[in-house]
Design a protein around this motif. Structure first.
Motif, PDB file in Angstrom:
ATOM      1  N   UNK A  80       0.833  -1.206   0.000  1.00  0.00           N
ATOM      2  CA  UNK A  80       0.000   0.000   0.000  1.00  0.00           C
ATOM      3  C   UNK A  80       0.868   1.256   0.000  1.00  0.00           C
ATOM      4  N   UNK A  81       0.486   2.208  -0.841  1.00  0.00           N
ATOM      5  CA  UNK A  81       1.159   3.501  -0.848  1.00  0.00           C
ATOM      6  C   UNK A  81       0.152   4.631  -0.686  1.00  0.00           C
ATOM      7  N   UNK A  82      -1.058   4.291  -0.261  1.00  0.00           N
ATOM      8  CA  UNK A  82      -2.129   5.260  -0.055  1.00  0.00           C
ATOM      9  C   UNK A  82      -2.556   5.187   1.404  1.00  0.00           C
ATOM     10  N   UNK A  83      -2.648   6.330   2.046  1.00  0.00           N
ATOM     11  CA  UNK A  83      -3.035   6.375   3.451  1.00  0.00           C
ATOM     12  C   UNK A  83      -4.510   6.059   3.653  1.00  0.00           C
ATOM     13  N   UNK A  84      -4.891   5.846   4.913  1.00  0.00           N
ATOM     14  CA  UNK A  84      -6.265   5.442   5.225  1.00  0.00           C
ATOM     15  C   UNK A  84      -7.270   6.527   4.842  1.00  0.00           C
ATOM     16  N   UNK A  85      -6.950   7.790   5.106  1.00  0.00           N
ATOM     17  CA  UNK A  85      -7.892   8.858   4.760  1.00  0.00           C
ATOM     18  C   UNK A  85      -8.043   8.975   3.243  1.00  0.00           C
ATOM     19  N   UNK A  86      -6.952   8.812   2.493  1.00  0.00           N
ATOM     20  CA  UNK A  86      -7.038   8.831   1.028  1.00  0.00           C
ATOM     21  C   UNK A  86      -7.876   7.670   0.518  1.00  0.00           C
ATOM     22  N   UNK A  87      -7.750   6.527   1.169  1.00  0.00           N
ATOM     23  CA  UNK A  87      -8.525   5.352   0.754  1.00  0.00           C
ATOM     24  C   UNK A  87     -10.013   5.589   0.954  1.00  0.00           C
ATOM     25  N   UNK A  88     -10.377   6.172   2.081  1.00  0.00           N
ATOM     26  CA  UNK A  88     -11.791   6.436   2.354  1.00  0.00           C
ATOM     27  C   UNK A  88     -12.345   7.440   1.351  1.00  0.00           C
ATOM     28  N   UNK A  89     -11.588   8.490   1.065  1.00  0.00           N
ATOM     29  CA  UNK A  89     -12.025   9.489   0.083  1.00  0.00           C
ATOM     30  C   UNK A  89     -12.140   8.855  -1.296  1.00  0.00           C
ATOM     31  N   UNK A  90     -11.194   7.999  -1.660  1.00  0.00           N
ATOM     32  CA  UNK A  90     -11.246   7.319  -2.960  1.00  0.00           C
ATOM     33  C   UNK A  90     -12.474   6.415  -3.057  1.00  0.00           C
ATOM     34  N   UNK A  91     -12.802   5.707  -1.971  1.00  0.00           N
ATOM     35  CA  UNK A  91     -13.979   4.845  -1.979  1.00  0.00           C
ATOM     36  C   UNK A  91     -15.258   5.654  -2.195  1.00  0.00           C
ATOM     37  N   UNK A  92     -15.410   6.731  -1.458  1.00  0.00           N
ATOM     38  CA  UNK A  92     -16.618   7.547  -1.583  1.00  0.00           C
ATOM     39  C   UNK A  92     -16.735   8.213  -2.941  1.00  0.00           C
ATOM     40  N   UNK A  93     -15.641   8.811  -3.390  1.00  0.00           N
ATOM     41  CA  UNK A  93     -15.648   9.481  -4.685  1.00  0.00           C
ATOM     42  C   UNK A  93     -15.844   8.480  -5.821  1.00  0.00           C
ATOM     43  N   UNK A  94     -15.157   7.354  -5.746  1.00  0.00           N
ATOM     44  CA  UNK A  94     -15.282   6.338  -6.778  1.00  0.00           C
ATOM     45  C   UNK A  94     -16.697   5.783  -6.869  1.00  0.00           C
ATOM     46  N   UNK A  95     -17.321   5.539  -5.724  1.00  0.00           N
ATOM     47  CA  UNK A  95     -18.698   5.038  -5.731  1.00  0.00           C
ATOM     48  C   UNK A  95     -19.649   6.060  -6.346  1.00  0.00           C
ATOM     49  N   UNK A  96     -19.452   7.330  -6.007  1.00  0.00           N
ATOM     50  CA  UNK A  96     -20.304   8.383  -6.558  1.00  0.00           C
ATOM     51  C   UNK A  96     -20.141   8.499  -8.069  1.00  0.00           C
ATOM     52  N   UNK A 115     -14.412   5.878 -11.929  1.00  0.00           N
ATOM     53  CA  UNK A 115     -15.001   5.452 -10.659  1.00  0.00           C
ATOM     54  C   UNK A 115     -14.508   4.083 -10.234  1.00  0.00           C
ATOM     55  N   UNK A 116     -14.404   3.158 -11.197  1.00  0.00           N
ATOM     56  CA  UNK A 116     -13.893   1.825 -10.879  1.00  0.00           C
ATOM     57  C   UNK A 116     -12.441   1.861 -10.432  1.00  0.00           C
ATOM     58  N   UNK A 117     -11.653   2.706 -11.087  1.00  0.00           N
ATOM     59  CA  UNK A 117     -10.246   2.839 -10.696  1.00  0.00           C
ATOM     60  C   UNK A 117     -10.115   3.409  -9.288  1.00  0.00           C
ATOM     61  N   UNK A 118     -10.943   4.391  -8.969  1.00  0.00           N
ATOM     62  CA  UNK A 118     -10.903   4.958  -7.622  1.00  0.00           C
ATOM     63  C   UNK A 118     -11.360   3.942  -6.569  1.00  0.00           C
ATOM     64  N   UNK A 119     -12.364   3.146  -6.912  1.00  0.00           N
ATOM     65  CA  UNK A 119     -12.794   2.099  -5.984  1.00  0.00           C
ATOM     66  C   UNK A 119     -11.682   1.072  -5.763  1.00  0.00           C
ATOM     67  N   UNK A 120     -11.016   0.690  -6.839  1.00  0.00           N
ATOM     68  CA  UNK A 120      -9.899  -0.271  -6.730  1.00  0.00           C
ATOM     69  C   UNK A 120      -8.776   0.313  -5.884  1.00  0.00           C
ATOM     70  N   UNK A 121      -8.489   1.604  -6.064  1.00  0.00           N
ATOM     71  CA  UNK A 121      -7.446   2.281  -5.290  1.00  0.00           C
ATOM     72  C   UNK A 121      -7.812   2.298  -3.806  1.00  0.00           C
ATOM     73  N   UNK A 122      -9.075   2.571  -3.523  1.00  0.00           N
ATOM     74  CA  UNK A 122      -9.510   2.620  -2.130  1.00  0.00           C
ATOM     75  C   UNK A 122      -9.550   1.259  -1.464  1.00  0.00           C
ATOM     76  N   UNK A 123      -9.946   0.245  -2.207  1.00  0.00           N
ATOM     77  CA  UNK A 123     -10.037  -1.091  -1.621  1.00  0.00           C
ATOM     78  C   UNK A 123      -8.670  -1.722  -1.391  1.00  0.00           C
ATOM     79  N   UNK A 124      -7.758  -1.570  -2.348  1.00  0.00           N
ATOM     80  CA  UNK A 124      -6.453  -2.222  -2.221  1.00  0.00           C
ATOM     81  C   UNK A 124      -5.429  -1.368  -1.489  1.00  0.00           C
ATOM     82  N   UNK A 125      -5.570  -0.054  -1.551  1.00  0.00           N
ATOM     83  CA  UNK A 125      -4.585   0.818  -0.917  1.00  0.00           C
ATOM     84  C   UNK A 125      -3.355   1.024  -1.764  1.00  0.00           C
ATOM     85  N   UNK A 126      -3.378   0.565  -3.002  1.00  0.00           N
ATOM     86  CA  UNK A 126      -2.232   0.720  -3.895  1.00  0.00           C
ATOM     87  C   UNK A 126      -2.651   1.522  -5.117  1.00  0.00           C
TER      88      UNK A 126
END
Length: 102
Positions: free
Chosen positions: A24-40, A63-74
Motif C-alpha cells: 500500500x502507498x495510499x493512506x487510510x484517509x485517502x482510501x476512504x475518500x477514494x472509496x466515496x468518490x469512486x462510488x459516486x 469510478x472503478x479505478x478509484x474504488x480499486x485504489x480505495x479497496x487495495x490501498x495501492x
C-alpha cells in the motif's frame, strides 16, 4: 446519537474493507475518500449510460479505478510519480585542475 453513527462507520471501515496491504502507498484517509468518490462517480456513470454513453463510460472507468485504489490501498500512478521524483544521489566534486594562488 451522531457519535454512535460515526463510531459504527469507523468500525466498518477498519474491518475487511480497509485491510492492510504490504504494498500500500495510499493512506487510510485517502482510501476512504477514494472509496466515496469512486462510488459516486461510478453510480453517476451507470445512471447516465443511455443519455451520454461515451462520457458515462469514462466515468465508469474512473469510478472503478478509484474504488480499486480505495479497496487495495495501492495506486500505480502514485507509485510511478514517487519513483520519478526520487532525488538522485549527489555526485562527488572532483577537481580536475589546480590553480596556483600567489
Amino acid at each position: 446519537m451522531d457519535k454512535q453513527i460515526v463510531d459504527t462507520l469507523k468500525e466498518s471501515f477498519n474491518g475487511p474493507l480497509l485491510q492492510d496491504n504490504p504494498d500500500a502507498n495510499v493512506g487510510k484517509s485517502e482510501r476512504i475518500i477514494s472509496l466515496g468518490t469512486g462510488a459516486f462517480i461510478l453510480f453517476n456513470g451507470i445512471t447516465n449510460i443511455f443519455s451520454h454513453p461515451l462520457i458515462s463510460l469514462g466515468k465508469i472507468m474512473i469510478g472503478g479505478s478509484l474504488l480499486q485504489r480505495g479497496l487495495t490501498g495501492y495506486c500505480p500512478l502514485k507509485s510511478a510519480i514517487e519513483d520519478s521524483i526520487e532525488t538522485p544521489a549527489p555526485r562527488p566534486l572532483i577537481a580536475s585542475q589546480s590553480i596556483p594562488v600567489s
